[in-house]
Scaffold this active site. Structure first.
Site, PDB file in Angstrom:
ATOM      1  N   SER A  95      23.710   0.492  -3.822  1.00 42.02           N
ATOM      2  CA  SER A  95      24.023   1.436  -2.741  1.00 42.02           C
ATOM      3  C   SER A  95      25.498   1.825  -2.751  1.00 42.02           C
ATOM      4  O   SER A  95      25.892   2.802  -2.125  1.00 42.02           O
ATOM      5  CB  SER A  95      23.660   0.808  -1.392  1.00 42.02           C
ATOM      6  OG  SER A  95      24.370  -0.397  -1.221  1.00 42.02           O
ATOM      7  N   ASP A 152       2.718  -8.291  -5.607  1.00 40.38           N
ATOM      8  CA  ASP A 152       4.154  -8.500  -5.528  1.00 40.38           C
ATOM      9  C   ASP A 152       4.480  -9.726  -6.389  1.00 40.38           C
ATOM     10  O   ASP A 152       3.626 -10.180  -7.146  1.00 40.38           O
ATOM     11  CB  ASP A 152       4.606  -8.675  -4.069  1.00 40.38           C
ATOM     12  CG  ASP A 152       5.913  -7.916  -3.790  1.00 40.38           C
ATOM     13  OD1 ASP A 152       6.624  -7.595  -4.767  1.00 40.38           O
ATOM     14  OD2 ASP A 152       6.233  -7.659  -2.625  1.00 40.38           O
ATOM     15  N   GLU A 210       9.239  -1.171   4.189  1.00 41.64           N
ATOM     16  CA  GLU A 210       8.603  -2.489   4.177  1.00 41.64           C
ATOM     17  C   GLU A 210       8.717  -3.157   5.558  1.00 41.64           C
ATOM     18  O   GLU A 210       7.726  -3.624   6.098  1.00 41.64           O
ATOM     19  CB  GLU A 210       9.274  -3.335   3.084  1.00 41.64           C
ATOM     20  CG  GLU A 210       8.708  -4.737   2.952  1.00 41.64           C
ATOM     21  CD  GLU A 210       9.266  -5.465   1.737  1.00 41.64           C
ATOM     22  OE1 GLU A 210      10.222  -4.933   1.120  1.00 41.64           O
ATOM     23  OE2 GLU A 210       8.757  -6.546   1.413  1.00 41.64           O
TER      24      GLU A 210
END
Ligand code: BEZ
Ligand code: FE2
Length: 413
Positions: free
Chosen positions: A150, A313, A214
């Protein structure tokens, strides 16, 4: 050429056709099928015939659409119960978990998936450490190199690292290894880097896998820059403002074949956007429960005509990579849905639908598709054939026979 004969054959077509006492003819590809094995034997006289046994079920191989193999060493290291506590524990223990999971750890994870009938998987790779195991495994692997970062300050270095991993995977491209791109999430990928990553996917017509909505914390952070993520970003990334919002994030995926994983905290506007993108949602019910993020609304997906597929997952948020364990959990958690209808949708979500979303030539018993076939033995005669889907999910654990591209797979567990 071979004919497999079984008491029940699930074609996994749109109508959920089940052939009783039928057969499938194949070499590397599926050639024919029928509910009359004697007829098949007459037409394909040179074929070797194998009857799979009493109460046998034959299906296309299962597809686990989303798994993080590099985290397979986790058992009790990561904290479950709340998403942010779990994410903190990932940040703290990631390096140790990585170093504990070498080739044999990932090979075992792949073998455990195979045992449950998984003949194809979508592997989300953070570091490229899982590439060897994915290239070597008999299964088909859509190998998603993941982009994360980010911070604009480290954007160039992170993108260069990502690009190097994608290029390495492209060097290994083959009949059962398909390079692809993963985007970590809207909160962890800067929009400039995101667009560069998606360009790589577009240039190479690769599918993209991206985590989305999520946790309730992700919802709050992207909507208002508040909540638990604020302290997280201050602690680990020395910033306290989100790099994007959900609209900007989703708009970036125009023209991309994308699978969004989780979507538990998605809103109606985002659902319409997913529908217009033609996106698929990846459902990981065990992970969602362990991280305390809520439950995916499958009815809303259906109402918006958004297909869903199922993934385990990683073992970072699961105790098993068996796709049968995963769909058994899904059957249990969606208490508001009809058991037998949900069971059929779940089987489609691990066969025909992910094959389409991941661009694989399998997932159904249909002429011309790869002969990826699995068989199981039900514990007893089915008294009502209309319950076959739920009976499969409730009673089956390990595949008896596995064929990939028509080759019988032998394994040592
Ligand atoms: C980042 O690299 O920016 C990041 C990684 C994990 C969670 C959040 C952000
Ligand atoms: Fe994931």
């Amino acid at each position: 050429m071979k004919i497999l004969a079984a008491d029940y054959i699930l074609l996994m077509d749109r109508n959920f056709t089940v052939l009783e006492n039928g057969g499938v003819v194949f070499d590397e590809k599926i050639i024919d099928y029928s509910d009359d094995v004697e007829d098949l034997k007459r037409v394909y006289q040179t074929a070797e015939v194998q009857y799979l046994g009493k109460n046998s079920v034959l299906l296309p191989g299962f597809i686990n659409s989303h798994v993080h193999l590099e985290f397979s060493a986790n058992k009790t290291t990561l904290n479950y119960g709340s998403f942010m506590t779990w994410l903190d524990s990932v940040m703290e223990n990631r390096d140790e978990l990585m170093s504990k999971c070498g080739d044999s750890c990932m090979e075992l994870a792949l073998a455990n998936m195979l045992k449950s009938g998984v003949t194809s998987l979508g592997a989300i790779s953070s570091f490229g450490k899982d590439m060897e195991a994915c290239v070597k495994t008999p299964q088909k692997v859509v190998y998603f190199s993941e982009l994360i970062g980010s911070s604009m300050a480290s954007a160039d270095a992170l993108f260069a690292d990502f690009k190097e991993r994608v290029d390495n995977s492209m060097g290994k491209k083959g009949d059962s290894f398909f390079p692809a791109v993963a985007i970590h999430s809207p909160y962890s990928v800067h929009p400039i880097v995101l667009n560069k990553g998606l360009e790589v996917a577009k240039e190479n017509t690769m599918p993209v896998s991206a985590h989305f909505m999520e946790s309730p914390s992700e919802r709050k952070w992207l909507d208002s820059g508040t909540g638990e993520f604020k302290a997280f970003f201050q602690k680990f990334l020395n910033t306290d403002t989100p790099v994007t919002d959900s609209k900007r994030y989703l708009d970036s995926f125009d023209g991309v074949n994308v699978l969004f994983t989780h979507c538990v905290n998605i809103n109606d506007e985002e659902l319409s956007k997913l529908a217009s993108l033609g996106a698929t949602v990846v459902h990981c019910p065990v992970s969602n429960r362990l991280l305390g993020v809520g439950k995916l609304d499958l009815e809303k997906l259906k109402n918006n005509e958004i297909p869903f597929v199922v993934g385990t997952d990683g073992l970072s948020s699961n105790t098993s990579l068996s796709i049968l364990d995963e769909i058994r959990t899904a059957l249990m958690v969606h208490t508001d849905l009809d058991l037998n209808l949900l069971a059929k949708d779940l089987l489609k979500g691990v066969t025909s639908i992910p094959a389409r979303s991941l661009g694989l030539n399998c997932g159904e018993i249909k002429e011309g598709l790869d002969a990826d076939l699995i068989s199981f033995i039900l514990p007893d005669v089915l008294s009502d054939n209309s319950t076959i889907a739920s009976s499969i999910i409730l009673h089956l654990k390990e595949a008896e026979n596995i064929f990939i591209n028509g080759e019988k797979i032998k394994w040592n567990f």
